[in-house]
Design a protein around this motif. Structure first.
Motif, PDB file in Angstrom:
ATOM      1  N   GLY A 111     -27.638  17.589  -1.420  1.00  0.00           N
ATOM      2  CA  GLY A 111     -27.212  17.487  -3.022  1.00  0.00           C
ATOM      3  C   GLY A 111     -26.587  16.231  -3.321  1.00  0.00           C
ATOM      4  O   GLY A 111     -26.174  16.090  -4.625  1.00  0.00           O
ATOM      5  N   VAL A 112     -25.854  15.742  -2.466  1.00  0.00           N
ATOM      6  CA  VAL A 112     -24.974  14.558  -2.727  1.00  0.00           C
ATOM      7  C   VAL A 112     -25.579  13.055  -2.516  1.00  0.00           C
ATOM      8  O   VAL A 112     -26.168  13.000  -1.295  1.00  0.00           O
ATOM      9  CB  VAL A 112     -23.732  14.729  -1.889  1.00  0.00           C
ATOM     10  CG1 VAL A 112     -22.780  13.656  -1.933  1.00  0.00           C
ATOM     11  CG2 VAL A 112     -23.041  16.115  -1.823  1.00  0.00           C
ATOM     12  N   SER A 113     -25.430  12.087  -3.214  1.00  0.00           N
ATOM     13  CA  SER A 113     -26.075  10.888  -3.051  1.00  0.00           C
ATOM     14  C   SER A 113     -25.052   9.986  -2.793  1.00  0.00           C
ATOM     15  O   SER A 113     -23.708  10.070  -3.069  1.00  0.00           O
ATOM     16  CB  SER A 113     -26.724  10.659  -4.542  1.00  0.00           C
ATOM     17  OG  SER A 113     -27.875  11.618  -4.794  1.00  0.00           O
ATOM     18  N   GLY A 114     -25.614   8.654  -2.197  1.00  0.00           N
ATOM     19  CA  GLY A 114     -24.523   7.557  -1.979  1.00  0.00           C
ATOM     20  C   GLY A 114     -25.392   6.301  -2.519  1.00  0.00           C
ATOM     21  O   GLY A 114     -26.643   6.427  -2.706  1.00  0.00           O
ATOM     22  N   VAL A 115     -24.492   5.295  -2.760  1.00  0.00           N
ATOM     23  CA  VAL A 115     -24.982   4.030  -3.295  1.00  0.00           C
ATOM     24  C   VAL A 115     -24.680   2.860  -2.410  1.00  0.00           C
ATOM     25  O   VAL A 115     -23.446   2.843  -1.994  1.00  0.00           O
ATOM     26  CB  VAL A 115     -24.526   3.731  -4.690  1.00  0.00           C
ATOM     27  CG1 VAL A 115     -25.027   2.432  -5.236  1.00  0.00           C
ATOM     28  CG2 VAL A 115     -24.923   4.866  -5.927  1.00  0.00           C
ATOM     29  N   ILE A 116     -25.600   2.177  -1.945  1.00  0.00           N
ATOM     30  CA  ILE A 116     -25.464   0.942  -1.127  1.00  0.00           C
ATOM     31  C   ILE A 116     -25.718  -0.168  -2.105  1.00  0.00           C
ATOM     32  O   ILE A 116     -27.033  -0.347  -2.354  1.00  0.00           O
ATOM     33  CB  ILE A 116     -26.303   1.060   0.009  1.00  0.00           C
ATOM     34  CG1 ILE A 116     -25.972   2.098   0.831  1.00  0.00           C
ATOM     35  CG2 ILE A 116     -25.975  -0.358   0.900  1.00  0.00           C
ATOM     36  CD1 ILE A 116     -27.040   2.637   1.946  1.00  0.00           C
ATOM     37  N   ARG A 117     -25.058  -0.911  -2.190  1.00  0.00           N
ATOM     38  CA  ARG A 117     -25.109  -2.337  -3.213  1.00  0.00           C
ATOM     39  C   ARG A 117     -25.616  -3.643  -2.366  1.00  0.00           C
ATOM     40  O   ARG A 117     -25.249  -3.569  -1.126  1.00  0.00           O
ATOM     41  CB  ARG A 117     -23.895  -2.564  -4.108  1.00  0.00           C
ATOM     42  CG  ARG A 117     -23.636  -1.765  -5.069  1.00  0.00           C
ATOM     43  CD  ARG A 117     -22.468  -1.668  -5.825  1.00  0.00           C
ATOM     44  NE  ARG A 117     -22.084  -0.569  -6.596  1.00  0.00           N
ATOM     45  CZ  ARG A 117     -21.454   0.290  -6.415  1.00  0.00           C
ATOM     46  NH1 ARG A 117     -20.880   0.665  -5.218  1.00  0.00           N
ATOM     47  NH2 ARG A 117     -21.355   1.491  -7.375  1.00  0.00           N
ATOM     48  N   PRO A 118     -26.112  -4.242  -2.773  1.00  0.00           N
ATOM     49  CA  PRO A 118     -26.681  -5.674  -1.925  1.00  0.00           C
ATOM     50  C   PRO A 118     -25.451  -6.157  -1.201  1.00  0.00           C
ATOM     51  O   PRO A 118     -24.448  -6.448  -1.812  1.00  0.00           O
ATOM     52  CB  PRO A 118     -27.208  -6.616  -2.982  1.00  0.00           C
ATOM     53  CG  PRO A 118     -27.783  -5.648  -3.911  1.00  0.00           C
ATOM     54  CD  PRO A 118     -26.697  -4.487  -4.242  1.00  0.00           C
ATOM     55  N   GLY A 119     -25.478  -6.292   0.074  1.00  0.00           N
ATOM     56  CA  GLY A 119     -24.588  -7.040   1.006  1.00  0.00           C
ATOM     57  C   GLY A 119     -23.708  -6.140   1.377  1.00  0.00           C
ATOM     58  O   GLY A 119     -22.814  -6.573   2.363  1.00  0.00           O
ATOM     59  N   GLN A 120     -23.549  -4.801   1.156  1.00  0.00           N
ATOM     60  CA  GLN A 120     -22.425  -3.989   1.450  1.00  0.00           C
ATOM     61  C   GLN A 120     -22.801  -3.665   3.043  1.00  0.00           C
ATOM     62  O   GLN A 120     -23.989  -3.175   3.181  1.00  0.00           O
ATOM     63  CB  GLN A 120     -22.444  -2.648   0.599  1.00  0.00           C
ATOM     64  CG  GLN A 120     -21.573  -3.054  -0.537  1.00  0.00           C
ATOM     65  CD  GLN A 120     -21.180  -1.501  -1.266  1.00  0.00           C
ATOM     66  OE1 GLN A 120     -22.376  -0.789  -1.461  1.00  0.00           O
ATOM     67  NE2 GLN A 120     -20.362  -1.667  -2.082  1.00  0.00           N
ATOM     68  N   VAL A 121     -21.675  -3.591   3.792  1.00  0.00           N
ATOM     69  CA  VAL A 121     -22.115  -3.314   5.486  1.00  0.00           C
ATOM     70  C   VAL A 121     -21.878  -1.814   5.495  1.00  0.00           C
ATOM     71  O   VAL A 121     -20.998  -1.038   4.853  1.00  0.00           O
ATOM     72  CB  VAL A 121     -21.049  -4.067   6.032  1.00  0.00           C
ATOM     73  CG1 VAL A 121     -21.359  -3.837   7.567  1.00  0.00           C
ATOM     74  CG2 VAL A 121     -21.203  -5.439   6.068  1.00  0.00           C
ATOM     75  N   HIS A 122     -22.836  -1.123   6.257  1.00  0.00           N
ATOM     76  CA  HIS A 122     -22.829   0.289   6.319  1.00  0.00           C
ATOM     77  C   HIS A 122     -23.662   0.602   7.447  1.00  0.00           C
ATOM     78  O   HIS A 122     -24.341   0.073   8.092  1.00  0.00           O
ATOM     79  CB  HIS A 122     -23.226   1.143   4.978  1.00  0.00           C
ATOM     80  CG  HIS A 122     -24.640   1.151   4.885  1.00  0.00           C
ATOM     81  ND1 HIS A 122     -25.669  -0.082   4.623  1.00  0.00           N
ATOM     82  CD2 HIS A 122     -25.841   1.908   5.235  1.00  0.00           C
ATOM     83  CE1 HIS A 122     -26.787   0.368   4.718  1.00  0.00           C
ATOM     84  NE2 HIS A 122     -27.167   1.563   5.076  1.00  0.00           N
ATOM     85  N   ASP A 123     -23.680   2.034   7.818  1.00  0.00           N
ATOM     86  CA  ASP A 123     -24.131   2.651   8.892  1.00  0.00           C
ATOM     87  C   ASP A 123     -24.639   3.932   8.421  1.00  0.00           C
ATOM     88  O   ASP A 123     -23.618   4.781   7.960  1.00  0.00           O
ATOM     89  CB  ASP A 123     -23.483   2.652  10.252  1.00  0.00           C
ATOM     90  CG  ASP A 123     -24.295   3.437  11.285  1.00  0.00           C
ATOM     91  OD1 ASP A 123     -25.430   3.710  11.182  1.00  0.00           O
ATOM     92  OD2 ASP A 123     -23.533   3.677  12.410  1.00  0.00           O
ATOM     93  N   LEU A 124     -25.642   4.656   8.663  1.00  0.00           N
ATOM     94  CA  LEU A 124     -26.211   6.166   8.439  1.00  0.00           C
ATOM     95  C   LEU A 124     -26.519   6.528   9.717  1.00  0.00           C
ATOM     96  O   LEU A 124     -26.973   5.908  10.750  1.00  0.00           O
ATOM     97  CB  LEU A 124     -27.318   6.247   7.405  1.00  0.00           C
ATOM     98  CG  LEU A 124     -27.058   5.752   6.123  1.00  0.00           C
ATOM     99  CD1 LEU A 124     -28.370   5.605   5.202  1.00  0.00           C
ATOM    100  CD2 LEU A 124     -25.874   6.915   5.417  1.00  0.00           C
TER     101      LEU A 124
END
Length: 170
Positions: A111-124
């Motif tokens: 039920g919880v969402s996340g946003v990844i904007r262009p160029g943002q570094v992340h790992d799931l």
């Protein structure tokens, strides 16, 4: 009634809103319609991630992704694509570097969402002992994805992929 018809009966996305708002609306509507994606979830994913593209009325790239036990992707960023993900089963962890050079985890329960904007570094990743499932929506299919290694204080670019399969889930 088909699952796609059920999805189309949901509240219409707001017009004139941001891409992030549209993507959040889509993942929420898809998540609320399990008949659209439940049969596509891998019940025994082992240590793998499996993504399957979903049809939606909007011209977006939408997937259901099954995350096996302790499955993850490496640090990455997307050149031009805004991405929204929503946990629908299990728990998914997103890791991002902060300004102080630390990798900070954030956990997403169903039920919880996340946003990844262009160029943002992340790992799931799924750090749990049970599979996790996410619904992922992108503003458009990925044209490029930059992978990174972590040096201990910064993300170092290591590979730019431009020949991407259409199923990439996160």
């Amino acid at each position: 009634m088909t699952a796609l018809a059920e999805l189309m009966l949901g509240p219409a996305p707001a017009t004139g809103g941001s891409m992030e708002s549209l993507l959040l609306d889509v993942v929420e509507r898809v998540a609320a319609c399990p008949s659209l994606w439940e049969s596509l979830v891998d019940a025994n994913p082992r240590n793998e991630c499996l993504s399957v593209r979903l049809p939606v009325p909007e011209d977006l790239d939408v997937h259901v992704t099954t995350w096996g036990t302790f499955c993850g992707v490496r640090l990455r960023s997307y050149a031009k694509s805004t991405t929204v993900f929503r946990a629908v089963a299990g728990q998914i962890t997103e890791v991002r570097p902060d300004a102080a050079g630390r990798l900070l985890p954030r956990r997403f329960a169903p039920g919880v969402s996340g946003v990844i904007r262009p160029g943002q570094v992340h790992d799931l990743r799924n750090e749990g002992s049970l599979p996790a499932v996410t619904i992922v929506a992108r503003s458009h299919r990925l044209s490029a994805m930059q992978s990174f290694d972590w040096t201990g204080t910064a993300a170092r670019p290591v590979e730019l992929a431009t020949d991407l399969p259409g199923w990439l889930g996160t």
